[in-house]
Design an enzyme around this catalytic site. Structure first.
Site, PDB file in Angstrom:
ATOM      1  N   TYR A  21     -45.375 -14.073 -30.393  1.00  0.00           N
ATOM      2  CA  TYR A  21     -44.962 -15.034 -29.362  1.00  0.00           C
ATOM      3  C   TYR A  21     -44.534 -16.351 -29.999  1.00  0.00           C
ATOM      4  CZ  TYR A  21     -45.223 -17.862 -25.086  1.00  0.00           C
ATOM      5  OH  TYR A  21     -44.926 -18.698 -24.028  1.00  0.00           O
ATOM      6  N   LYS A  78     -40.713 -18.032 -29.931  1.00  0.00           N
ATOM      7  CA  LYS A  78     -40.412 -19.325 -29.321  1.00  0.00           C
ATOM      8  C   LYS A  78     -39.893 -20.327 -30.345  1.00  0.00           C
ATOM      9  CE  LYS A  78     -41.530 -18.147 -25.123  1.00  0.00           C
ATOM     10  NZ  LYS A  78     -40.495 -18.027 -24.075  1.00  0.00           N
TER      11      LYS A  78
END
Length: 256
Positions: A161, A165
């Site tokens: 994750y 990002k």
């Protein structure tokens, strides 16, 4: 000079919102339509999209609900075809769809890693690539990528994750460099935990949230409305000189 209401109005504009059927996506559709935008709502769950469509049309705006799996690389072009044929050419894109499968780096499977990177990073590129020609033809547009505070700070059990990002923030800057001359503004919104069903599922375990809040000067997480209101600003004419930025909605976490 135009008035304040005009500068923040989305009247006459069409906005594509991915991940539109749950959590933050629902609020984004509501806030953008309240500001005057027609909405192309994209998500996998057709039944939930119907609820979003009712919310948008209740505000007197049009809504095209597109049930699509954005892990499919062909989905972006399908969304654009539906939008163009049924409602017109969108000039606002909110890349909100995302996923997290919290596991340590050692425990994360290759399949999970690839799915997270595909949805969180590849999909925003595919959606923007599909929409940019229409934006250019219309004289400009707005791309708002929903990133995360985790793009800047380490977050255990979120390796894929965090990587996705951080990559999304970099992608946002390249969008700015390549499309800024065409009057397209691309920015990344980087929230802390947003208290949606997804946020509650990940952070509502034991004392995990309480320990996290100790690091936030504001002492709380963000609401969906606080994030959506920033997206509204970035989607509006008022933000015409804001381009290529990473804007943190984190209660001061990254200031420490």
């Amino acid at each position: 000079m135009t008035g304040v209401q005009d500068r923040f109005s989305l009247s006459g504009r069409i906005a594509v919102v991915t991940g539109a059927s749950r959590g933050l996506g629902v609020t984004l559709c509501d806030v953008l339509s309240a500001a005057g935008a027609d909405i192309v709502a994209v998500a996998r769950d057709e039944a939930l999209l119907e609820d979003v469509a009712h919310t948008v049309t209740a505000r007197g705006r049009r809504c095209v609900a597109v049930a699509a799996d954005l892990l499919d690389s062909a989905a972006a072009e399908i969304v654009m075809t539906r939008a163009r044929d049924e409602i017109g050419i969108p000039t606002i894109l909110v890349n909100n769809a995302g996923m997290s499968i919290p596991k340590t780096l050692a425990e994360q499977s290759v399949e999970e890693w690839d799915a997270i990177l595909a949805l969180n990073l590849r999909t925003p590129w595919l959606m923007a690539r599909a929409m940019a020609p229409g934006m250019i033809a219309q004289g400009g547009g707005k791309i708002v990528n929903i990133s995360s505070m985790a793009s800047k700070v380490a977050l255990t059990e979120h390796g894929a994750y965090v990587a996705s990002k951080a990559g999304l923030n970099g992608l946002t800057k390249v969008m700015t460099a390549e499309w800024g001359p065409h009057n397209i503004q691309a920015n990344a919104v980087c929230p802390t935990v947003v208290w949606t069903p997804m946020g509650e599922r990940v952070w509502g375990v034991g004392d995990k949230l309480a320990r996290f809040l100790e690091k936030i000067p504001a002492g709380r997480v963000a609401t969906p409305e606080e994030v959506a209101d920033l997206v509204l600003y970035l989607a509006s004419p008022a933000s015409g000189m804001i381009n290529g930025q990473e804007i943190f909605v984190d209660g001061g976490y990254t200031a420490l």
